[in-house]
Design a protein around this motif. Structure first.
Motif, PDB file in Angstrom:
ATOM      1  N   VAL A  18       8.780   1.720  -6.852  1.00  0.00           N
ATOM      2  CA  VAL A  18       7.939   0.597  -7.274  1.00  0.00           C
ATOM      3  C   VAL A  18       8.010  -0.538  -6.261  1.00  0.00           C
ATOM      4  O   VAL A  18       6.991  -1.131  -5.888  1.00  0.00           O
ATOM      5  N   GLU A  19       9.195  -0.848  -5.772  1.00  0.00           N
ATOM      6  CA  GLU A  19       9.343  -1.920  -4.789  1.00  0.00           C
ATOM      7  C   GLU A  19       8.586  -1.603  -3.500  1.00  0.00           C
ATOM      8  O   GLU A  19       7.975  -2.490  -2.884  1.00  0.00           O
ATOM      9  N   LEU A  20       8.595  -0.350  -3.116  1.00  0.00           N
ATOM     10  CA  LEU A  20       7.887   0.052  -1.910  1.00  0.00           C
ATOM     11  C   LEU A  20       6.376  -0.082  -2.094  1.00  0.00           C
ATOM     12  O   LEU A  20       5.666  -0.596  -1.215  1.00  0.00           O
ATOM     13  N   LEU A  21       5.870   0.337  -3.243  1.00  0.00           N
ATOM     14  CA  LEU A  21       4.440   0.214  -3.511  1.00  0.00           C
ATOM     15  C   LEU A  21       4.027  -1.257  -3.584  1.00  0.00           C
ATOM     16  O   LEU A  21       2.951  -1.634  -3.097  1.00  0.00           O
ATOM     17  N   GLU A  22       4.871  -2.097  -4.182  1.00  0.00           N
ATOM     18  CA  GLU A  22       4.562  -3.526  -4.261  1.00  0.00           C
ATOM     19  C   GLU A  22       4.592  -4.167  -2.868  1.00  0.00           C
ATOM     20  O   GLU A  22       3.823  -5.094  -2.590  1.00  0.00           O
ATOM     21  N   TYR A  23       5.469  -3.668  -2.003  1.00  0.00           N
ATOM     22  CA  TYR A  23       5.496  -4.162  -0.625  1.00  0.00           C
ATOM     23  C   TYR A  23       4.146  -3.913   0.054  1.00  0.00           C
ATOM     24  O   TYR A  23       3.557  -4.809   0.653  1.00  0.00           O
ATOM     25  N   PHE A  24       3.634  -2.689  -0.060  1.00  0.00           N
ATOM     26  CA  PHE A  24       2.348  -2.356   0.559  1.00  0.00           C
ATOM     27  C   PHE A  24       1.199  -3.111  -0.109  1.00  0.00           C
ATOM     28  O   PHE A  24       0.258  -3.546   0.560  1.00  0.00           O
ATOM     29  N   ALA A  25       1.271  -3.255  -1.444  1.00  0.00           N
ATOM     30  CA  ALA A  25       0.201  -3.943  -2.161  1.00  0.00           C
ATOM     31  C   ALA A  25       0.072  -5.391  -1.710  1.00  0.00           C
ATOM     32  O   ALA A  25      -1.026  -5.948  -1.686  1.00  0.00           O
ATOM     33  N   ARG A  27       0.799  -6.519   1.298  1.00  0.00           N
ATOM     34  CA  ARG A  27       0.607  -6.616   2.754  1.00  0.00           C
ATOM     35  C   ARG A  27      -0.437  -5.594   3.192  1.00  0.00           C
ATOM     36  O   ARG A  27      -0.098  -4.478   3.581  1.00  0.00           O
ATOM     37  N   PRO A  28      -1.705  -5.957   3.141  1.00  0.00           N
ATOM     38  CA  PRO A  28      -2.764  -5.015   3.514  1.00  0.00           C
ATOM     39  C   PRO A  28      -2.601  -4.512   4.947  1.00  0.00           C
ATOM     40  O   PRO A  28      -1.988  -5.172   5.788  1.00  0.00           O
ATOM     41  N   GLY A  29      -3.152  -3.343   5.188  1.00  0.00           N
ATOM     42  CA  GLY A  29      -3.073  -2.761   6.518  1.00  0.00           C
ATOM     43  C   GLY A  29      -1.992  -1.702   6.613  1.00  0.00           C
ATOM     44  O   GLY A  29      -1.375  -1.315   5.622  1.00  0.00           O
ATOM     45  N   MET A  30      -1.756  -1.235   7.829  1.00  0.00           N
ATOM     46  CA  MET A  30      -0.789  -0.176   8.083  1.00  0.00           C
ATOM     47  C   MET A  30       0.464  -0.753   8.720  1.00  0.00           C
ATOM     48  O   MET A  30       0.393  -1.700   9.510  1.00  0.00           O
ATOM     49  N   HIS A  31       1.613  -0.160   8.383  1.00  0.00           N
ATOM     50  CA  HIS A  31       2.896  -0.704   8.824  1.00  0.00           C
ATOM     51  C   HIS A  31       3.788   0.418   9.354  1.00  0.00           C
ATOM     52  O   HIS A  31       3.792   1.528   8.804  1.00  0.00           O
ATOM     53  N   SER A  32       4.540   0.114  10.377  1.00  0.00           N
ATOM     54  CA  SER A  32       5.457   1.109  10.939  1.00  0.00           C
ATOM     55  C   SER A  32       6.663   1.285  10.047  1.00  0.00           C
ATOM     56  O   SER A  32       7.008   0.415   9.233  1.00  0.00           O
ATOM     57  N   GLY A  58      -0.367  10.939  -2.674  1.00  0.00           N
ATOM     58  CA  GLY A  58      -1.544  10.097  -2.582  1.00  0.00           C
ATOM     59  C   GLY A  58      -1.325   8.628  -2.874  1.00  0.00           C
ATOM     60  O   GLY A  58      -2.281   7.846  -2.870  1.00  0.00           O
ATOM     61  N   TRP A  59      -0.076   8.226  -3.120  1.00  0.00           N
ATOM     62  CA  TRP A  59       0.209   6.818  -3.407  1.00  0.00           C
ATOM     63  C   TRP A  59       0.319   5.982  -2.129  1.00  0.00           C
ATOM     64  O   TRP A  59       0.152   4.773  -2.151  1.00  0.00           O
ATOM     65  N   VAL A  60       0.637   6.632  -1.034  1.00  0.00           N
ATOM     66  CA  VAL A  60       0.725   5.979   0.272  1.00  0.00           C
ATOM     67  C   VAL A  60      -0.110   6.794   1.245  1.00  0.00           C
ATOM     68  O   VAL A  60      -0.172   8.021   1.154  1.00  0.00           O
ATOM     69  N   GLU A  61      -0.778   6.097   2.173  1.00  0.00           N
ATOM     70  CA  GLU A  61      -1.554   6.763   3.210  1.00  0.00           C
ATOM     71  C   GLU A  61      -0.890   6.539   4.562  1.00  0.00           C
ATOM     72  O   GLU A  61      -0.166   5.560   4.756  1.00  0.00           O
ATOM     73  N   TYR A  69       2.065   3.342   7.806  1.00  0.00           N
ATOM     74  CA  TYR A  69       1.859   3.601   6.387  1.00  0.00           C
ATOM     75  C   TYR A  69       1.183   2.408   5.696  1.00  0.00           C
ATOM     76  O   TYR A  69       1.361   1.259   6.086  1.00  0.00           O
ATOM     77  N   GLY A  70       0.422   2.725   4.651  1.00  0.00           N
ATOM     78  CA  GLY A  70      -0.232   1.695   3.840  1.00  0.00           C
ATOM     79  C   GLY A  70      -0.467   2.215   2.427  1.00  0.00           C
ATOM     80  O   GLY A  70      -0.250   3.391   2.133  1.00  0.00           O
ATOM     81  N   ILE A  71      -0.940   1.345   1.551  1.00  0.00           N
ATOM     82  CA  ILE A  71      -1.158   1.714   0.152  1.00  0.00           C
ATOM     83  C   ILE A  71      -2.224   2.797   0.054  1.00  0.00           C
ATOM     84  O   ILE A  71      -3.194   2.807   0.820  1.00  0.00           O
TER      85      ILE A  71
END
Length: 256
Positions: A18-25, A27-32, A58-61, A69-71
């Motif tokens: 959940v914390e990882l998904l909230e991090y991506f949510a 911060r739009p875009g892709m992250h290393s 399918g929760w992360v792309e 990686y991104g949401i």
């Protein structure tokens, strides 16, 4: 920040997910992998395995290189189901449509989530000059009319417990001192509405009212107007329209 050990590997894994998904949510875009690991502090090897699992589900792309990686789209599906199943949002639709028609300005319905407000519904202004808005947007409550209207339904001491002494600025007009904000909230309680005076976006003024079908309130509506188009007469009409909409939504909320 690493998840706290809650006493079991399965629960800890769920918290990390959940914390990882909230991090991506947030911060739009892709992250290393390195930037994600630096931000949330998980061991790199376990973080990589968690990311790969979420990609497979399918929760992360990930991008073409497989290193950023991104949401993912499944997060959108869950968010949409929340909106579609919310009784308040459904009951508010006719009132939001009417408010939009009456004011010809951008209308928002939002919910307090911690110290932020999250947009549940919007109606775009037909004018060419209009603010950007989208469902799911999250903004700090202290910098919005929606948030200030909702915070005003709490006591001063409750607000002090919710917010830190120093608040993050979004523009040069944002309240950065909690006590100054609390002083304004007293005025909001007296007049029944809150005003965002370019505190979130320069050139934009917003008027918000809480919907008191429960106490403290959790939902609010607002009307956003470019300063260049705002006149004293238009402002008065917007306030009156918001008060009327608040009464309709309060009655609808109490029936749910």
């Amino acid at each position: 920040m690493p998840a706290a050990d809650t006493g079991g590997a399965q629960v800890k894994s769920a918290v990390r997910t959940v914390e990882l998904l909230e991090y991506f949510a947030g911060r739009p875009g892709m992250h290393s992998l390195a930037s994600v690991q630096e931000a949330i502090g998980y061991p790199k090897s376990s973080l990589y395995m968690l990311l790969r699992t979420l990609v497979d589900l399918g929760w992360v792309e990930t991008d073409a290189t497989g290193t950023r990686y991104g949401i993912g789209v499944r997060a959108l599906l869950v968010g949409t189901s929340y909106i579609d199943g919310d009784e308040v949002v459904a009951a508010a639709r006719p009132t939001l449509d009417r408010l939009s028609d009456d004011t010809t300005e951008t209308i928002h319905l939002a919910r307090l989530d911690g110290t932020d407000v999250v947009y549940l519904a919007t109606r775009q202004s037909p004018h060419h000059l209009r603010p950007f808005a989208r469902v799911g947007r999250r903004l700090p409550a202290h910098a919005t009319s929606l948030g200030k209207a909702l915070l005003a339904t709490y006591t001063d001491e409750q607000v002090r417990a919710m917010l830190p002494p120093t608040l993050a600025p979004l523009t040069e007009h944002t309240h950065t001192d909690r006590e100054q904000l609390i002083e304004e909230l007293r005025t909001v309680r007296e007049q029944g509405y809150a005003v965002d005076r370019e505190e979130h976006t320069l050139g934009l003024r917003c008027f918000g009212v809480a919907i008191p079908y429960r106490t403290p309130a959790r939902d609010a509506i607002s009307c956003s107007v470019p300063v260049a188009r705002l006149t004293a007469g238009h402002e008065q009409m917007i306030k009156e329209a918001l008060f009327e909409a608040r009464e309709r939504l309060t009655l609808a909320g109490r029936r749910l």
